[in-house]
Write a protein that holds these residues in place. Sequence first.
Motif, PDB file in Angstrom:
ATOM      1  N   THR A 291     -24.418  35.895  10.163  1.00  0.00           N
ATOM      2  CA  THR A 291     -24.794  37.278  10.436  1.00  0.00           C
ATOM      3  C   THR A 291     -23.616  37.989  11.090  1.00  0.00           C
ATOM      4  OG1 THR A 291     -27.105  36.653  10.741  1.00  0.00           O
ATOM      5  CG2 THR A 291     -26.425  38.788  11.627  1.00  0.00           C
ATOM      6  N   ARG A 293     -22.502  41.598  12.778  1.00  0.00           N
ATOM      7  CA  ARG A 293     -23.040  42.832  13.352  1.00  0.00           C
ATOM      8  C   ARG A 293     -21.922  43.668  13.932  1.00  0.00           C
ATOM      9  NH1 ARG A 293     -27.877  40.031  16.930  1.00  0.00           N
ATOM     10  NH2 ARG A 293     -29.309  39.541  15.207  1.00  0.00           N
ATOM     11  N   GLN A 298     -25.538  45.614  10.068  1.00  0.00           N
ATOM     12  CA  GLN A 298     -25.658  44.160  10.020  1.00  0.00           C
ATOM     13  C   GLN A 298     -25.566  43.686   8.582  1.00  0.00           C
ATOM     14  OE1 GLN A 298     -28.659  41.962  12.425  1.00  0.00           O
ATOM     15  NE2 GLN A 298     -29.492  41.268  10.458  1.00  0.00           N
ATOM     16  N   VAL A 300     -25.749  39.960   6.310  1.00  0.00           N
ATOM     17  CA  VAL A 300     -26.063  38.531   6.317  1.00  0.00           C
ATOM     18  C   VAL A 300     -25.431  37.907   5.074  1.00  0.00           C
ATOM     19  CG1 VAL A 300     -27.882  36.794   6.312  1.00  0.00           C
ATOM     20  CG2 VAL A 300     -28.216  38.939   7.574  1.00  0.00           C
ATOM     21  N   THR A 414     -22.555  30.933  13.492  1.00  0.00           N
ATOM     22  CA  THR A 414     -23.703  31.527  12.805  1.00  0.00           C
ATOM     23  C   THR A 414     -23.811  33.038  13.005  1.00  0.00           C
ATOM     24  OG1 THR A 414     -26.081  31.316  12.446  1.00  0.00           O
ATOM     25  CG2 THR A 414     -25.338  31.234  14.725  1.00  0.00           C
ATOM     26  N   ARG A 415     -23.090  33.591  13.990  1.00  0.00           N
ATOM     27  CA  ARG A 415     -23.212  35.022  14.234  1.00  0.00           C
ATOM     28  C   ARG A 415     -21.904  35.577  14.810  1.00  0.00           C
ATOM     29  NH1 ARG A 415     -27.257  34.836  17.292  1.00  0.00           N
ATOM     30  NH2 ARG A 415     -28.822  35.013  15.658  1.00  0.00           N
ATOM     31  N   THR A 417     -20.705  39.224  16.464  1.00  0.00           N
ATOM     32  CA  THR A 417     -21.120  40.546  16.921  1.00  0.00           C
ATOM     33  C   THR A 417     -19.910  41.274  17.468  1.00  0.00           C
ATOM     34  OG1 THR A 417     -23.309  39.669  17.499  1.00  0.00           O
ATOM     35  CG2 THR A 417     -22.723  41.838  18.381  1.00  0.00           C
TER      36      THR A 417
END
Length: 422
Positions: A291, A293, A298, A300, A414-415, A417
């Motif tokens: 993901t 952001r 956002q 995915v 996994t993310r 931001t």
Amino acid sequence: MDRARSAGPPPGPTRPGFWRSPLRGPWLTGLFGLVLLVGVTVLFVTGLLSYAAYNPDLAPRNDPTSDKGLLGFYLFTWPTSPYWLYRLTQGTHTVVGVVLVPVLLAKLWSVIPKLFEWPPVRSASHALDRLSVLLLVGGAGFTFVTGILNIQLDYIFPGSFYTLHFYGAWVFIGAFIVHVAFRFSRAVRAVRAGHGFQPAPDSQEAAGLVSPYPASATISRRGAVAMVGAGSLALLVVTAGQSIGGWWRRTALLAPHGRDPGSGPNGFQINKTAASVGIRPSDIGPAWRLTVRGAGRQVVLTREMLRAMPQSESALPIACVEGWSTPNQHWSGIRLTDLAELVGLGTQTPPVLVESVQRGGAFSSVVLAANQVRDQRSLLALRVNGAELSPDHGYPARVILPGAPGVHNTKWVTRLTFKEPA
């Protein structure tokens, strides 16, 4: 104090005749002290640089010592060039620390009669001097012991290594500076006088170090110095290879990462395996998603979608706080700036919060500075040395950065931001 003086010292190490080595004296103590002056200065400076490399002002998650206060006065944005900078500074820090151990022990041995002076306190100024020595000896022992345990990956501390080592080092260096201020000129004079000069036991030059009843010598003072130097050289040989790499890694017998990590594209050192941090097959299997952001948007992405994006390459090492490092590995993946563009961020890419599927533990997430994100060598890596990442090296995707501590090269990402949320 008057009664203590008149009664004389009790039996044991408080009596001058208890210490009979003919080697102790101002020359030996002064020489070891001057060596430590240089070595500890290098240790402290490289330790400060190591702390700065964690970019602790970016976010609390980067900083296990968030209550540093004025002790963080010098912090600056850690550069990404040269790409081997952290490998050099932290490798120097750990190797010099290990090499100084014989010198530190020899220095403590040379002044041990002073620790048993009688009476223990003669005046207010003498009490302050004794307190500074207590902080110096205690701080040195604590700082060296915690550092060496960390190098050996023995995390047996009653708290965070970073916090304990950080504050312990400041206590040690404060006492060290006071000690140097009062003893430096005396040490220089003693060394200039030469190894053959031994003052009378009751003289001011003897400084309470010279035995009034010396035993017969079994080794010369220069021989003792050579023995300590040989010990330091031996530790250098069996430790430095973990930082230097290449052929020298074979000599790093005391380094936990000195052993052969295996062959193949993923055959290079790691600190934490996937199993050790609770990574399950389902966490990094087909259901895994990245993901991204930022700027109110956002995106995915599956791993197949990441593989379809333009791939870039970087040749970068991994260097960790324990002092070990790898040679340059050839990474391929997507530039962090390209991922920022997916959410509408242009060339002025902000800092990014990187999160892993790792469950808990230190540095399962980290905030990277804007200059790290914008460096074109900074990747979300999918492959290394022409092969897929192994689970232990961060499959399905990991961050790789130039000049950063190894814990900032987050695995199992996994993310992302961009611009950390409040």
